[in-house]
Enzyme design. Structure first.
Site, PDB file in Angstrom:
ATOM      1  N   ASP A  62     -11.412   2.908   4.107  1.00 14.26           N
ATOM      2  CA  ASP A  62     -11.690   1.480   3.940  1.00 14.26           C
ATOM      3  C   ASP A  62     -13.182   1.169   3.943  1.00 14.26           C
ATOM      4  OD1 ASP A  62      -9.691  -0.368   3.606  1.00 14.26           O
ATOM      5  OD2 ASP A  62      -9.155  -0.438   5.721  1.00 14.26           O
ATOM      6  N   LYS A  74       0.850  -1.203   0.000  1.00 15.61           N
ATOM      7  CA  LYS A  74       0.000   0.000   0.000  1.00 15.61           C
ATOM      8  C   LYS A  74       0.881   1.247   0.000  1.00 15.61           C
ATOM      9  CE  LYS A  74      -3.904  -2.332   2.169  1.00 15.61           C
ATOM     10  NZ  LYS A  74      -4.715  -2.653   3.338  1.00 15.61           N
ATOM     11  N   GLN A 106      -5.218  -1.596   9.520  1.00 14.57           N
ATOM     12  CA  GLN A 106      -5.037  -2.889   8.851  1.00 14.57           C
ATOM     13  C   GLN A 106      -5.641  -4.010   9.712  1.00 14.57           C
ATOM     14  OE1 GLN A 106      -3.848  -3.251   5.764  1.00 14.57           O
ATOM     15  NE2 GLN A 106      -4.141  -5.449   5.819  1.00 14.57           N
TER      16      GLN A 106
HETATM   17  N1  GUN Z   1      -7.083  -6.926   5.762  1.00 12.87           N
HETATM   18  C1  GUN Z   1      -7.375  -7.652   4.658  1.00 12.87           C
HETATM   19  N2  GUN Z   1      -7.926  -6.863   3.721  1.00 12.87           N
HETATM   20  C2  GUN Z   1      -7.982  -5.623   4.232  1.00 12.87           C
HETATM   21  C3  GUN Z   1      -8.443  -4.370   3.728  1.00 12.87           C
HETATM   22  O1  GUN Z   1      -8.942  -4.238   2.600  1.00 12.87           O
HETATM   23  N3  GUN Z   1      -8.315  -3.323   4.590  1.00 12.87           N
HETATM   24  C4  GUN Z   1      -7.796  -3.440   5.830  1.00 12.87           C
HETATM   25  N4  GUN Z   1      -7.748  -2.363   6.580  1.00 12.87           N
HETATM   26  N5  GUN Z   1      -7.379  -4.578   6.323  1.00 12.87           N
HETATM   27  C5  GUN Z   1      -7.460  -5.665   5.524  1.00 12.87           C
END
Ligand code: GUN
Length: 310
Positions: A122, A54, A98
């Site tokens: 998100d 990311k 996350q």
């Molecule tokens: N863990 C697995 N996929 C995601 C996601 O799209 N966002 C976040 N914050 N955590 C994750």
């Protein structure tokens, strides 16, 4: 029959290319680039890889990234305290926690505390989820939003089709089902207690597998000609399992021998290729789209937020 590959990397590249002029315009207008904060708690190896990717994508696009890390055993209270400066930093457009968080922390206690609805990049917070349920605009969870974008760009019809989502997570399964519903599919959600899973799945014109179990979905689960989206990312290191799943695929078995493990989705790769009319490969299908949609959500939020004083 061999299904068409739905190429996540190609769609990701298209999405990121389209974001570049928007990022330049935001940066010109505000004198500050869009900014994304990523909060990583603990030592989950997959999370570390996701977060690294990311941040790397932010750097490539000219989005400022802020990474906050905290130890595995941190308490909810201490994590909230550690996030306080971030909450007060109005130059940050999007905040992402996350997942998964360590067991002692309820995600809701952190997302609600640290991620105000205007910066919920998100789409995991209750206000964003409410807007999704109501089909009102707002940030959407990145993985299902990426899948919708993929179906749109490949012109796969959804309205009136039978869609089956296997998996009921807050991150993928539930928002996915709602997005397909809003696109006028007839939607079922299946899970570990579903009876006759194969029969349910076989009714699907669009099958979304998001259960996190290697190759659980087999030939008997797939209707001939279905569009199959494989969200799974399972690393297997058992040789007999690799041979069972990747029978007759020298490239994958070679990669297993070289690395001692190989990635497999939630769908049997041979059945996926041979029975579907179109499918997402693992890797290179859904994975790249999640990051692309995160970048798109960050840009969208930055465009809507007031100009920040520096
Ligand atoms: N863990 C697995 N996929 C995601 C996601 O799209 N966002 C976040 N914050 N955590 C994750």
């Amino acid at each position: 029959m061999s299904g068409v590959v739905l190429d996540g990397k190609k769609i990701r590249d298209e999405i990121l290319e389209e974001l570049k002029p928007r990022i330049a315009a935001i940066t010109r207008k505000r004198g500050l680039p869009p900014a994304l904060a990523v909060v990583l708690v603990g030592e989950n190896p997959a999370s570390h890889i996701y977060v690294r990717n990311k941040i790397k994508t932010c750097q490539e696009l000219g989005i400022r990234s802020v990474e906050i890390t905290a130890p595995q055993n941190i308490s909810t209270r201490d994590l909230q305290d550690q996030l306080q400066p971030l909450i007060e930093d109005s130059s940050v457009d999007g905040i992402l926690i996350q997942m998964p968080l360590p067991k002692q922390i309820d995600p809701e206690d952190i997302v609600t505390y640290a991620v105000d609805p205007l910066r919920d990049v998100d789409g995991f917070g209750a206000p964003s989820l409410g807007r999704l349920v109501q089909n009102k605009p707002g940030p959407r969870a990145c993985t299902p939003a990426g899948i919708m974008e993929m179906l749109k760009r490949y012109e796969i019809p959804i309205a009136g089709k039978k869609a089956v989502v296997v998996g009921r997570s807050d991150i993928v399964g539930k928002p996915m089902a709602l997005m397909l519903l809003h696109a006028n599919a007839t939607v079922s959600i299946c899970h570990s207690r579903t009876q006759n899973l194969a029969g349910e799945c076989r009714s699907a014109d669009i099958l979304i597998a998001a259960i996190g179990q290697p190759a659980l979905i087999q030939a008997e689960h797939i209707k001939p000609g279905a569009v199959v989206i494989d969200v799974g990312m399972n690393r297997i290191s058992e040789e007999s399992e690799a041979h069972r799943i990747f029978r007759g695929d020298p490239a994958k078995l070679g990669s297993f021998r070289k690395n001692g493990s190989v990635l497999v989705g939630d769908v049997d790769p041979v059945a996926l290729r041979e029975i579907s009319s179109a499918y997402t490969p693992v890797p290179g299908g859904v994975g790249p789209l999640t990051i692309a949609m995160l970048m798109a959500n960050t840009v969208e939020i930055a465009e809507k937020r007031p100009v920040q004083a520096s």
